[in-house]
Design a protein around this motif. Structure first.
Motif, PDB file in Angstrom:
ATOM      1  N   GLY A 195       0.821  -1.215   0.000  1.00  0.00           N
ATOM      2  CA  GLY A 195       0.000   0.000   0.000  1.00  0.00           C
ATOM      3  C   GLY A 195       0.851   1.260   0.000  1.00  0.00           C
ATOM      4  N   GLN A 196       1.895   1.263   0.824  1.00  0.00           N
ATOM      5  CA  GLN A 196       2.761   2.443   0.901  1.00  0.00           C
ATOM      6  C   GLN A 196       3.534   2.654  -0.401  1.00  0.00           C
ATOM      7  OE1 GLN A 196       5.049   1.547   4.404  1.00  0.00           O
ATOM      8  NE2 GLN A 196       3.467   2.294   5.791  1.00  0.00           N
ATOM      9  N   TYR A 197       4.034   1.558  -0.985  1.00  0.00           N
ATOM     10  CA  TYR A 197       4.765   1.681  -2.247  1.00  0.00           C
ATOM     11  C   TYR A 197       3.860   2.183  -3.369  1.00  0.00           C
ATOM     12  CZ  TYR A 197       8.828  -0.750  -0.261  1.00  0.00           C
ATOM     13  OH  TYR A 197       9.911  -1.099   0.495  1.00  0.00           O
ATOM     14  N   ARG A 198       2.640   1.665  -3.413  1.00  0.00           N
ATOM     15  CA  ARG A 198       1.709   2.101  -4.464  1.00  0.00           C
ATOM     16  C   ARG A 198       1.370   3.578  -4.281  1.00  0.00           C
ATOM     17  NH1 ARG A 198      -0.544  -3.290  -5.577  1.00  0.00           N
ATOM     18  NH2 ARG A 198       0.790  -3.816  -7.338  1.00  0.00           N
ATOM     19  N   ASP A 199       1.133   3.989  -3.027  1.00  0.00           N
ATOM     20  CA  ASP A 199       0.833   5.405  -2.760  1.00  0.00           C
ATOM     21  C   ASP A 199       1.986   6.305  -3.199  1.00  0.00           C
ATOM     22  OD1 ASP A 199      -1.581   4.612  -1.696  1.00  0.00           O
ATOM     23  OD2 ASP A 199      -0.974   4.866   0.403  1.00  0.00           O
ATOM     24  N   ALA A 200       3.208   5.784  -3.112  1.00  0.00           N
ATOM     25  CA  ALA A 200       4.384   6.572  -3.477  1.00  0.00           C
ATOM     26  C   ALA A 200       4.744   6.414  -4.956  1.00  0.00           C
ATOM     27  CB  ALA A 200       5.571   6.151  -2.614  1.00  0.00           C
ATOM     28  N   GLU A 223       5.824   1.190  -8.156  1.00  0.00           N
ATOM     29  CA  GLU A 223       5.174  -0.049  -8.583  1.00  0.00           C
ATOM     30  C   GLU A 223       6.121  -1.254  -8.564  1.00  0.00           C
ATOM     31  OE1 GLU A 223       2.084  -2.380  -9.292  1.00  0.00           O
ATOM     32  OE2 GLU A 223       1.897  -0.236  -8.939  1.00  0.00           O
TER      33      GLU A 223
END
Length: 152
Positions: free
Chosen positions: A69-74, A77
């Motif tokens: 979730g954190q990687y996608r928000d940032a 991908e």
């Protein structure tokens, strides 16, 4: 040296197979799992049983989901995909997840068994549910269901 649990032995054997087969991604994840289990053994001064192994795997799954979730928000991908690959390997060692209906039935049974009648009794209900559902359900979602059931 204490005897590893059957699940931990299976993970060790799978790690050896991944090493022989040259599956680097799977090997890395299996090594992470075994390192976490070794740390658990050092911390508790005893070999973890299957229940403790499942709890450790469940914790690793939760960490991966949060990271994704954190990687996608940032917008990262590629890192999210790497976490998803690890998540897939870890989940292979967890029991089949329960359906929403099965979770609801477990919540109802635990509420009845504990005699809970308000949100103040949530700890009693969760205390009964955690060992039953560990590794088979997202405990945050279960907690939300218990809260909704007890406030309704």
């Amino acid at each position: 040296m204490t005897t590893p649990s059957p699940l931990q032995s299976r993970i060790t054997e799978d790690m050896k197979a991944a090493l022989r087969g040259g599956d680097k991604a799977r090997l890395g994840t299996l090594r992470l799992i075994l390192a976490a289990l070794k740390q658990l053994e050092v911390d508790t001064r005893q070999a973890p049983d299957d229940t403790q192994v499942l709890a450790a795997l469940d914790k690793m799954v939760k960490q991966r989901r949060e990271s994704i979730g954190q990687y996608r928000d940032a917008g990262r991908e590629e890192l999210a995909r790497a976490e998803e690959a690890e998540l897939e390997v870890i989940q292979a060692y967890l029991p089949q997840p329960l359906s929403e209906e099965e979770i609801r039935q477990q919540v109802e049974a635990a509420v009845a068994e504990s005699g809970a009648d308000s949100v103040k009794d949530m700890g009693k209900v969760m205390g009964l549910l955690k060992p039953r559902l560990q590794g088979r359900a997202d405990m945050a979602a279960v907690s939300a269901q218990v809260k909704a059931r007890l406030s309704g």
